[in-house]
Design a protein around this motif. Structure first.
Motif, PDB file in Angstrom:
ATOM      1  N   SER A 134      17.762   3.276   1.273  1.00 53.22           N
ATOM      2  CA  SER A 134      18.652   2.801   0.281  1.00 53.22           C
ATOM      3  C   SER A 134      18.307   3.462  -1.004  1.00 53.22           C
ATOM      4  CB  SER A 134      18.493   1.397   0.084  1.00 53.22           C
ATOM      5  OG  SER A 134      17.039   1.405  -0.278  1.00 53.22           O
ATOM      6  N   PRO A 135      19.386   3.636  -1.754  1.00 52.58           N
ATOM      7  CA  PRO A 135      19.140   4.158  -3.173  1.00 52.58           C
ATOM      8  C   PRO A 135      17.782   3.562  -3.883  1.00 52.58           C
ATOM      9  CG  PRO A 135      21.266   3.721  -2.968  1.00 52.58           C
ATOM     10  CD  PRO A 135      20.583   2.969  -1.974  1.00 52.58           C
ATOM     11  N   GLU A 136      17.466   2.388  -3.822  1.00 50.55           N
ATOM     12  CA  GLU A 136      16.222   1.947  -4.249  1.00 50.55           C
ATOM     13  C   GLU A 136      14.850   2.415  -3.413  1.00 50.55           C
ATOM     14  OE1 GLU A 136      13.878  -1.954  -5.534  1.00 50.55           O
ATOM     15  OE2 GLU A 136      15.916  -2.355  -4.462  1.00 50.55           O
ATOM     16  N   ALA A 137      14.829   2.556  -2.568  1.00 45.53           N
ATOM     17  CA  ALA A 137      13.916   3.070  -1.810  1.00 45.53           C
ATOM     18  C   ALA A 137      13.821   4.384  -2.193  1.00 45.53           C
ATOM     19  CB  ALA A 137      13.951   2.928  -0.202  1.00 45.53           C
ATOM     20  N   LEU A 138      14.798   5.123  -2.107  1.00 47.87           N
ATOM     21  CA  LEU A 138      14.746   6.589  -2.717  1.00 47.87           C
ATOM     22  C   LEU A 138      14.271   6.730  -4.045  1.00 47.87           C
ATOM     23  CD1 LEU A 138      14.916   9.659  -2.282  1.00 47.87           C
ATOM     24  CD2 LEU A 138      17.294   9.583  -2.749  1.00 47.87           C
ATOM     25  N   MET A 139      14.553   5.913  -4.991  1.00 46.39           N
ATOM     26  CA  MET A 139      14.201   5.841  -6.318  1.00 46.39           C
ATOM     27  C   MET A 139      12.807   5.542  -6.450  1.00 46.39           C
ATOM     28  SD  MET A 139      15.057   6.058  -9.395  1.00 46.39           S
ATOM     29  CE  MET A 139      13.481   6.815  -9.985  1.00 46.39           C
ATOM     30  N   ARG A 140      12.393   4.552  -5.889  1.00 47.88           N
ATOM     31  CA  ARG A 140      11.046   4.215  -5.856  1.00 47.88           C
ATOM     32  C   ARG A 140      10.058   5.474  -5.121  1.00 47.88           C
ATOM     33  NH1 ARG A 140       9.348  -0.843  -6.784  1.00 47.88           N
ATOM     34  NH2 ARG A 140      10.780  -2.411  -6.849  1.00 47.88           N
ATOM     35  N   SER A 141      10.428   6.101  -4.254  1.00 47.76           N
ATOM     36  CA  SER A 141       9.755   7.129  -3.643  1.00 47.76           C
ATOM     37  C   SER A 141       9.687   8.560  -4.727  1.00 47.76           C
ATOM     38  CB  SER A 141      10.328   7.676  -2.522  1.00 47.76           C
ATOM     39  OG  SER A 141      11.584   8.198  -2.421  1.00 47.76           O
ATOM     40  N   ARG A 142      10.856   8.544  -5.361  1.00 47.14           N
ATOM     41  CA  ARG A 142      10.973   9.605  -6.318  1.00 47.14           C
ATOM     42  C   ARG A 142       9.977   9.319  -7.495  1.00 47.14           C
ATOM     43  NH1 ARG A 142      14.502  13.750  -6.597  1.00 47.14           N
ATOM     44  NH2 ARG A 142      14.850  13.439  -8.761  1.00 47.14           N
ATOM     45  N   SER A 186       0.889  -0.972  -0.152  1.00 47.69           N
ATOM     46  CA  SER A 186       0.247   0.072  -0.007  1.00 47.69           C
ATOM     47  C   SER A 186       1.202   1.276   0.068  1.00 47.69           C
ATOM     48  CB  SER A 186      -0.809   0.110   1.383  1.00 47.69           C
ATOM     49  OG  SER A 186      -0.194   0.169   2.354  1.00 47.69           O
ATOM     50  N   PHE A 187       0.371   2.453  -0.429  1.00 46.55           N
ATOM     51  CA  PHE A 187       1.061   3.473  -0.614  1.00 46.55           C
ATOM     52  C   PHE A 187       1.493   3.847   0.986  1.00 46.55           C
ATOM     53  CE2 PHE A 187       1.021   8.344  -0.699  1.00 46.55           C
ATOM     54  CZ  PHE A 187       2.052   8.530  -1.275  1.00 46.55           C
ATOM     55  N   ASP A 188       0.655   3.725   1.782  1.00 46.18           N
ATOM     56  CA  ASP A 188       0.741   3.974   3.351  1.00 46.18           C
ATOM     57  C   ASP A 188       1.946   3.352   3.714  1.00 46.18           C
ATOM     58  OD1 ASP A 188      -1.168   6.023   3.182  1.00 46.18           O
ATOM     59  OD2 ASP A 188      -2.769   4.764   4.298  1.00 46.18           O
ATOM     60  N   ALA A 189       2.269   2.157   3.458  1.00 51.47           N
ATOM     61  CA  ALA A 189       3.122   1.159   3.974  1.00 51.47           C
ATOM     62  C   ALA A 189       4.513   1.266   3.070  1.00 51.47           C
ATOM     63  CB  ALA A 189       2.974  -0.378   4.148  1.00 51.47           C
ATOM     64  N   CYS A 190       4.414   1.844   1.898  1.00 51.07           N
ATOM     65  CA  CYS A 190       5.681   1.964   0.939  1.00 51.07           C
ATOM     66  C   CYS A 190       6.348   3.478   1.254  1.00 51.07           C
ATOM     67  CB  CYS A 190       5.253   1.315  -0.256  1.00 51.07           C
ATOM     68  SG  CYS A 190       6.567   1.230  -1.279  1.00 51.07           S
ATOM     69  N   CYS A 191       5.739   4.413   0.171  1.00 45.41           N
ATOM     70  CA  CYS A 191       6.402   5.556   0.093  1.00 45.41           C
ATOM     71  C   CYS A 191       5.840   6.895   0.726  1.00 45.41           C
ATOM     72  CB  CYS A 191       6.417   5.951  -1.734  1.00 45.41           C
ATOM     73  SG  CYS A 191       7.361   4.654  -2.788  1.00 45.41           S
ATOM     74  N   ARG A 192       4.782   6.757   1.237  1.00 44.46           N
ATOM     75  CA  ARG A 192       4.111   7.793   1.911  1.00 44.46           C
ATOM     76  C   ARG A 192       4.971   8.283   2.965  1.00 44.46           C
ATOM     77  NH1 ARG A 192      -2.184   8.737   3.431  1.00 44.46           N
ATOM     78  NH2 ARG A 192      -2.070  10.921   3.303  1.00 44.46           N
ATOM     79  N   PRO A 193       5.451   7.376   3.891  1.00 45.86           N
ATOM     80  CA  PRO A 193       6.492   7.792   4.910  1.00 45.86           C
ATOM     81  C   PRO A 193       7.550   8.651   4.558  1.00 45.86           C
ATOM     82  CG  PRO A 193       5.694   5.411   5.183  1.00 45.86           C
ATOM     83  CD  PRO A 193       5.102   5.969   4.139  1.00 45.86           C
ATOM     84  N   TYR A 194       8.145   8.225   3.188  1.00 46.03           N
ATOM     85  CA  TYR A 194       9.334   9.271   2.745  1.00 46.03           C
ATOM     86  C   TYR A 194       8.848  10.747   2.287  1.00 46.03           C
ATOM     87  CZ  TYR A 194      10.917   4.337   2.976  1.00 46.03           C
ATOM     88  OH  TYR A 194      11.546   3.141   3.304  1.00 46.03           O
ATOM     89  N   HIS A 195       7.577  10.474   1.934  1.00 44.31           N
ATOM     90  CA  HIS A 195       6.963  11.632   1.318  1.00 44.31           C
ATOM     91  C   HIS A 195       6.752  12.762   2.395  1.00 44.31           C
ATOM     92  CE1 HIS A 195       5.565  10.368  -2.832  1.00 44.31           C
ATOM     93  NE2 HIS A 195       6.938   9.866  -2.561  1.00 44.31           N
ATOM     94  N   GLN A 196       6.444  11.999   3.716  1.00 50.75           N
ATOM     95  CA  GLN A 196       6.031  12.730   4.884  1.00 50.75           C
ATOM     96  C   GLN A 196       7.226  13.058   5.756  1.00 50.75           C
ATOM     97  OE1 GLN A 196       3.077  10.323   6.265  1.00 50.75           O
ATOM     98  NE2 GLN A 196       1.308  11.588   5.409  1.00 50.75           N
ATOM     99  N   GLY A 197       8.637  12.809   5.183  1.00 52.56           N
ATOM    100  CA  GLY A 197       9.837  13.069   6.104  1.00 52.56           C
ATOM    101  C   GLY A 197      10.720  11.890   6.720  1.00 52.56           C
ATOM    102  N   GLU A 198      10.108  10.916   6.682  1.00 53.85           N
ATOM    103  CA  GLU A 198      11.264   9.702   7.002  1.00 53.85           C
ATOM    104  C   GLU A 198      11.914   9.664   5.738  1.00 53.85           C
ATOM    105  OE1 GLU A 198      10.642   4.933   7.399  1.00 53.85           O
ATOM    106  OE2 GLU A 198       9.135   6.185   8.286  1.00 53.85           O
TER     107      GLU A 198
END
Length: 153
Positions: free
Chosen positions: A32-40, A16-28
């Protein structure tokens, strides 16, 4: 700008977006580079320009980032994301998108650097290829359905 919150994460992780990229978009901070790439990628799909600029390394960050509201980001495939070494990492990806003029695939090997306790996107050399799917071919959006009953319907 208000954005609709999707159920599934646009990055294609299957979470889910809440369990994946949303925390990064909210400041977490992505671990890893892959997690940043996915969030971007998710930020591109959701038109979150501020997040894209905030995660771009200061030495290569553009002063502004115009996003085309007619571009629909459809799917992301991580081709390779080797374990980062010496505070540097890369992610090879393919992102399929649709514009009024047709379907395209953006392919890039992105570079990332670890500084100030976080990963930053540095740059990449993108190549864009136009797709010309037939109506009986699989839809480029990644649904595994034929184009004629998916995005062309």
């Amino acid at each position: 700008m208000t954005h609709l919150v999707p159920k599934r994460c646009p990055c294609g992780s299957g979470l889910s977006f809440d369990a994946c990229c949303r925390p990064y978009h909210q400041g977490e901070r992505p671990p890893s580079p892959e997690a940043l790439m996915r969030s971007r990628y998710s930020a591109f799909a959701l038109s979150q320009r501020d997040y894209l600029l905030a995660t771009w390394h200061a030495t290569t960050r553009p002063p502004q980032l115009p996003l085309d509201p007619e571009t629909q980001w459809m799917s992301l495939v991580i081709v390779d994301a080797p374990v980062a070494q010496n505070e540097q990492g890369t992610v090879h990806f393919r992102a399929t998108f649709r514009e009024p003029g047709g379907w395209h695939v953006l392919e890039e090997v992105s570079r990332f650097v670890w500084e100030e306790g976080r990963w930053w996107y540095v740059d990449g050399t993108p190549s864009v290829k136009r797709l010309k799917p037939g109506r009986n071919e699989l839809c480029p959006c990644g649904s595994k359905r034929k184009l004629k009953v998916c995005c062309k319907a």
